[in-house]
Design a protein around this motif. Structure first.
Motif, PDB file in Angstrom:
ATOM      1  N   ARG A 229      10.286   8.869  -1.334  1.00  0.00           N
ATOM      2  CA  ARG A 229       9.223   9.561  -2.065  1.00  0.00           C
ATOM      3  C   ARG A 229       8.380   8.616  -2.904  1.00  0.00           C
ATOM      4  NH1 ARG A 229      11.746  15.311  -4.313  1.00  0.00           N
ATOM      5  NH2 ARG A 229      12.090  16.252  -2.245  1.00  0.00           N
ATOM      6  N   SER A 230       8.993   7.578  -3.415  1.00  0.00           N
ATOM      7  CA  SER A 230       8.246   6.640  -4.252  1.00  0.00           C
ATOM      8  C   SER A 230       7.156   5.911  -3.467  1.00  0.00           C
ATOM      9  CB  SER A 230       9.205   5.608  -4.859  1.00  0.00           C
ATOM     10  OG  SER A 230       9.883   4.891  -3.832  1.00  0.00           O
TER      11      SER A 230
ATOM     12  N   SER B  12       5.603   7.409  -0.652  1.00  0.00           N
ATOM     13  CA  SER B  12       4.797   8.296   0.179  1.00  0.00           C
ATOM     14  C   SER B  12       4.310   9.559  -0.520  1.00  0.00           C
ATOM     15  CB  SER B  12       5.598   8.721   1.421  1.00  0.00           C
ATOM     16  OG  SER B  12       6.757   9.436   1.037  1.00  0.00           O
ATOM     17  N   GLU B  13       4.909   9.972  -1.625  1.00  0.00           N
ATOM     18  CA  GLU B  13       4.602  11.276  -2.195  1.00  0.00           C
ATOM     19  C   GLU B  13       3.634  11.176  -3.361  1.00  0.00           C
ATOM     20  OE1 GLU B  13       6.930  15.159  -4.100  1.00  0.00           O
ATOM     21  OE2 GLU B  13       8.002  13.726  -2.858  1.00  0.00           O
ATOM     22  N   GLU B  14       2.704  12.129  -3.399  1.00  0.00           N
ATOM     23  CA  GLU B  14       1.781  12.271  -4.529  1.00  0.00           C
ATOM     24  C   GLU B  14       1.369  13.736  -4.618  1.00  0.00           C
ATOM     25  OE1 GLU B  14      -2.585  10.698  -6.064  1.00  0.00           O
ATOM     26  OE2 GLU B  14      -1.459   9.546  -4.585  1.00  0.00           O
ATOM     27  N   ASN B  15       1.501  14.312  -5.798  1.00  0.00           N
ATOM     28  CA  ASN B  15       1.190  15.728  -6.038  1.00  0.00           C
ATOM     29  C   ASN B  15       1.950  16.646  -5.086  1.00  0.00           C
ATOM     30  OD1 ASN B  15      -0.671  15.028  -8.077  1.00  0.00           O
ATOM     31  ND2 ASN B  15      -2.303  14.770  -6.554  1.00  0.00           N
TER      32      ASN B  15
ATOM     33  N   LYS C  11       3.820  14.429   0.937  1.00  0.00           N
ATOM     34  CA  LYS C  11       4.239  13.116   1.442  1.00  0.00           C
ATOM     35  C   LYS C  11       3.272  12.682   2.534  1.00  0.00           C
ATOM     36  CE  LYS C  11       8.576  12.448   2.367  1.00  0.00           C
ATOM     37  NZ  LYS C  11       8.845  11.249   1.537  1.00  0.00           N
TER      38      LYS C  11
ATOM     39  N   TRP D 111       1.317   9.518   2.169  1.00  0.00           N
ATOM     40  CA  TRP D 111       0.851   8.170   1.902  1.00  0.00           C
ATOM     41  C   TRP D 111       1.820   7.127   2.431  1.00  0.00           C
ATOM     42  CZ3 TRP D 111      -3.953   7.396   0.070  1.00  0.00           C
ATOM     43  CH2 TRP D 111      -4.585   8.474  -0.564  1.00  0.00           C
TER      44      TRP D 111
ATOM     45  N   ARG E  64       2.486   3.545   0.828  1.00  0.00           N
ATOM     46  CA  ARG E  64       2.135   2.655  -0.277  1.00  0.00           C
ATOM     47  C   ARG E  64       2.707   1.268  -0.028  1.00  0.00           C
ATOM     48  NH1 ARG E  64       2.831   7.435  -3.371  1.00  0.00           N
ATOM     49  NH2 ARG E  64       0.898   7.989  -4.458  1.00  0.00           N
TER      50      ARG E  64
ATOM     51  N   SER F 287      -2.812   1.312  -0.607  1.00  0.00           N
ATOM     52  CA  SER F 287      -2.113   2.399   0.062  1.00  0.00           C
ATOM     53  C   SER F 287      -3.052   3.020   1.079  1.00  0.00           C
ATOM     54  CB  SER F 287      -1.639   3.456  -0.940  1.00  0.00           C
ATOM     55  OG  SER F 287      -2.740   4.000  -1.647  1.00  0.00           O
TER      56      SER F 287
ATOM     57  N   GLN G 272      -3.594   6.490   3.947  1.00  0.00           N
ATOM     58  CA  GLN G 272      -3.223   7.835   4.348  1.00  0.00           C
ATOM     59  C   GLN G 272      -3.302   7.886   5.877  1.00  0.00           C
ATOM     60  OE1 GLN G 272      -5.356  10.848   2.227  1.00  0.00           O
ATOM     61  NE2 GLN G 272      -4.506  12.530   3.414  1.00  0.00           N
TER      62      GLN G 272
END
Length: 471
Positions: free
Chosen positions: A165-166, A168-171, A174, A176, A178, A183, A185
């Motif tokens: 998650r650190s 690939s995940e945002e808000n 998953k 992204w 990074r 980073s 998409q």
């Protein structure tokens, strides 16, 4: 010795390629972008600084280079595609700079903030556009690598789901990858690769999709054993929604596949079956997954939780209401009150400061690109080019509908970006690559056919006269 008199040679003048019209329209786009930037600076009391001229010069140089590339390597391409996209990109840069000012993100010189980054990504996108136009000599070459593109597109979709998650995940989504320093998409590039795959498969396996099964309610349903491609697309879309929580990409890919299948087969039964599967998945997702249920409930009544889950939608609706018919004027509104205004909700910022009239004008620019893409699909002579051009144009239309529909509360919010307008490097670069492929296909569709007329019997002389026919 006597010689037979030769008939006069009719010289056909070369057909216009409309490159000068493209150059003139690019200049017009640069003027509009410059005036919009100056209005923002004046209304925000920033002063008219000379260092802003470097952005105007950079903008002109960038798209002048793109124009020269098209003029040299795709001279018969549609003259409207590049100027319209350049104007959308320029207006996007101005709005992102406006939002930077609203957030107090400025520098002593230049635009500052995310506008500088977007300008850099514009450079990368235009370079990518030029490279595709130069090295993709014939769009039909892509059909040879259809399965490779499909496999690559699926891999790009899967990577964010398996990363920590650190990374690939945002808000909550998953989506992204990074890496140190930047980073990406991957779904933005995946949609193009999968469109190439869909078009190649539909051309090579057309009999599979056109074979008729039972005749029910006036429709020829496909045979059960021929439903595998539709089920595969459905499973992939559901997987993106479940494991990556990316509703926008899931809907975009599935809808694009259905459009291509309908265009290739002209059978509405595929659309009916596809929509039925979509309805089943939507109902199941609503009851099984919290993130889908929250989106739907927020769409139904954002004012039920105006300070929580509905805050973003409520602020967006207030922005449209504030803008009214003619808007508050560039630099005079409060677009910074909408969260993620430079990415997912940049349409709300446009609606506030340019009003309904300005927003309609922006949507009309997108409509021009979509219509010219569909016109290219009608004009190009090969089946793969027809499907690919139609798929690219339809994908832009579907994405625009999803974005604008979500921001205006017509449909549940999905989180997609507005092509060429929103902030985001992956989206901008991917859409420039999409534009380059469309330009290449339009060149093939509009260029003249050169044929030699048949020689009359008994005439041993070889005529060098060429007949040029425009299709």
């Amino acid at each position: 010795m006597t010689t037979q008199p030769q008939s006069p040679v009719a010289v056909t003048p070369p057909l216009p390629n409309r490159r000068n019209a493209e150059l003139l329209l690019l200049g017009f786009a640069a003027v509009i972008t410059t005036v919009a930037l100056l209005l923002v600076e004046a209304n925000q009391e920033q002063g008219l600084r000379w260092d802003l001229a470097q952005y105007t010069v950079a903008y002109l140089a960038l798209f002048a280079g793109a124009h020269l590339t098209v003029r040299r390597f795709a001279p018969y391409a549609d003259p409207l595609l590049l100027p319209v996209v350049a104007l959308l990109n320029g207006l996007g840069l101005v709005m992102i700079h406006r939002l930077d000012l609203a957030e107090g993100v400025t520098t002593a010189k230049g635009l500052g903030g995310t506008a500088n980054q977007q300008m850099l990504w514009t450079l990368v996108g235009v370079i990518g556009f030029s490279l595709v136009v130069i090295f993709l000599s014939d769009h039909r070459l892509l059909s040879r690598y259809g399965y490779v593109c499909g496999l690559t597109g699926l891999v790009l979709l899967v990577i964010p789901a398996v990363l920590p998650r650190s990374m690939s995940e945002e808000n909550g989504a998953k989506i992204w990858i990074r890496l140190p320093g930047f980073s990406i998409q991957p779904a933005e590039f995946s949609k193009i690769l999968l469109l190439i795959f869909f078009a190649a498969v539909l051309v090579s396996k057309r009999d599979l999709f056109t074979s008729a099964g039972k005749h029910v309610m006036g429709m020829d349903l496909p045979r059960p054993r021929d439903l595998a491609p539709l089920l595969a697309a459905w499973v992939a879309s559901v997987g993106v929604m479940v494991f990556e929580k990316d509703l926008g990409t899931s809907l975009l890919l599935y809808a694009s596949f259905l459009v291509l299948v309908y265009i290739a087969t002209e059978r509405f039964s595929w659309v009916v079956l596809g929509l039925a599967l979509f309805a089943v998945a939507s109902v199941a997702a609503y009851y099984l997954f919290d993130h889908v249920r929250v989106r739907v409930e927020t769409w139904r009544d954002p004012f039920a939780d105006p300070d929580g889950t509905g805050y973003q939608m409520v602020q967006s609706l207030f922005s449209f209401a504030t803008g009214g018919i003619f808007g508050t004027g560039l630099g005079n509104g409060q677009p910074g009150t909408v969260p993620a205004a430079s990415t997912d909700f940049i349409i709300a910022a446009v609606g506030e400061e340019l009003g309904l009239v300005g927003l309609a004008a922006v949507l009309m620019l997108y409509t021009i690109v979509i219509i010219r893409g569909l016109r290219t699909a009608l004009a190009v002579r090969d089946s793969f080019g027809k499907l690919l051009a139609a798929g690219l144009a339809a994908t832009l239309g579907i994405q625009l509908f999803i974005v604008v529909g979500g921001v205006t509360k017509l449909i549940p919010l999905t989180g997609l970006t507005t092509p060429w307008l929103s902030y985001g490097g992956s989206s901008l670069v991917a859409n420039y690559l999409l534009l380059a492929i469309l330009v290449r296909i339009s060149h093939a569709a509009r260029r003249p056919l050169v044929t030699r007329p048949p020689q009359p019997p008994g005439n041993i002389a070889t005529s060098s006269t060429e007949v040029i026919e425009k299709v």
